[in-house]
Design an enzyme around this catalytic site. Structure first.
Site, PDB file in Angstrom:
ATOM      1  N   CYS A  89      -5.177   0.641   3.502  1.00 39.19           N
ATOM      2  CA  CYS A  89      -5.409  -0.801   3.826  1.00 39.19           C
ATOM      3  C   CYS A  89      -6.612  -1.299   3.696  1.00 39.19           C
ATOM      4  CB  CYS A  89      -4.674  -0.998   5.160  1.00 39.19           C
ATOM      5  SG  CYS A  89      -5.866  -0.167   6.457  1.00 39.19           S
TER       6      CYS A  89
ATOM      7  N   HIS B  20      -6.124  -0.976  11.545  1.00 44.36           N
ATOM      8  CA  HIS B  20      -5.436  -1.583  10.240  1.00 44.36           C
ATOM      9  C   HIS B  20      -6.632  -2.721   9.740  1.00 44.36           C
ATOM     10  CE1 HIS B  20      -2.570  -2.434   7.302  1.00 44.36           C
ATOM     11  NE2 HIS B  20      -1.975  -3.569   7.941  1.00 44.36           N
TER      12      HIS B  20
ATOM     13  N   GLN C 173       0.727  -1.093   0.052  1.00 45.37           N
ATOM     14  CA  GLN C 173       0.216  -0.005  -0.073  1.00 45.37           C
ATOM     15  C   GLN C 173       0.927   1.366  -0.138  1.00 45.37           C
ATOM     16  OE1 GLN C 173      -1.581  -0.978   3.954  1.00 45.37           O
ATOM     17  NE2 GLN C 173      -1.550   1.146   4.386  1.00 45.37           N
TER      18      GLN C 173
END
Length: 299
Positions: A112, A248, A106
């Site tokens: 993410c 995340h 990424q």
């Protein structure tokens, strides 16, 4: 411009200062790594820390490593899987073939959420077609630029766009590591897009997540990242300390009851972790990491 004798005197001095600064930083990073390794040993954790592709990033760059909105989204509950027997171990990379595409990178964009959702769609298509190992690479950038779900500053695990529009091949809009504009995608990409039929949230319990993974395939899920995780090299991760980096999104692809861990695909490239994957202890569902708090199934 510095010229003459003064230049001859100043430039060597600057070189010495730069070298001294770099030399000071290196021992500092080694000391931090040694401290982390000592904490792993003293805490009897089951993983190995070392230098990775992200372990020495400055704190101001941490935002590009994560990017999931901290508030869990709301959505329909996924139907209870009609699974009478859940295996004691499962890995969708080797479950009648490989139904998990390779980890991607990424970069410095907090996307993410797009990588986790796109990776799940790739696995969904491979499973639906029963084409394990097929070269499928869908466009995270289309999801990032066209879905209105988020940006490089963060997004949510909400796959409405994957039902209504879907995602085309990577070539329709190669990942640009920026928010980008949907108008930059190839004209007519919608005609070749892959879609899902439906989706639902999975209750955050070990039993329900395992059953959903066995029935629905790889699942986008959430975790809180702490700075010790940046130095993960191998083994079964459990947090031993460090500052919070951010929320995340990752892709859950397997589990192992005998050794009590999940198998997960990350989006930090293959130079991090176990070729871009990591294993995480079941206990991290109930730690500050709160692994699996938000999990989505495609069906």
């Amino acid at each position: 411009m510095i010229t003459g004798p003064f230049r001859a005197a100043v430039l060597p001095a600057l070189a010495v200062l730069l070298f001294a600064s770099a030399a000071a930083a290196e021992p500092d990073s080694r000391a931090r790594l040694q401290e982390l390794q000592d904490s792993i040993r003293s805490g009897k954790a089951r993983w190995t820390a070392g230098e990775t592709s992200v372990s020495n990033l400055p704190e101001e760059a941490w935002g590009g490593l994560t990017g999931l909105n901290a508030t869990p989204p709301t959505g329909p509950q996924a139907p209870e899987p009609p699974v009478k027997f859940v295996p004691a171990a499962l890995d969708w990379r080797a479950n009648g073939g490989n139904f998990v595409t390779a980890p991607k990178q990424q970069g410095g964009c907090g996307s993410c959420w797009s990588f986790a959702m796109t990776g799940a769609l790739e696995s969904y298509v491979l499973r639906k077609r029963n084409t394990p190992g097929a070269g499928l690479d869908l466009s995270e950038q289309v999801y990032l630029s066209c879905s209105s779900v988020g940006s490089c500053k963060g997004g949510a695990l909400l796959p409405f766009f994957l039902v209504s529009e879907g995602l085309p091949a990577e070539t329709a809009y190669p990942y640009a590591e920026e928010d980008g504009s949907c108008s930059a995608a190839a004209s007519g990409w919608e005609r070749t897009a892959h879609k899902i039929e439906g989706w639902g949230m999975v209750w955050p319990s070990l039993g329900r997540i395992k059953a959903a993974l066995a029935h629905y395939g790889p699942l986008p899920t959430s975790m809180q990242v702490y700075s010790d995780f940046l130095s993960y090299k191998s083994g079964v991760y459990s947090r031993v300390g460090g500052k919070r980096v951010g929320a995340h999104a990752v892709l859950l692809v397997g589990y192992n009851d005998a050794e009590e861990y999940f198998i997960v695909k990350n989006s930090w490239g293959t130079a991090w972790g176990e070729d871009g994957f990591f294993r995480i202890d079941y206990s991290q569902m109930h730690s500050l990491v709160v692994f699996g708090l938000t999990t989505v199934a495609y069906y």
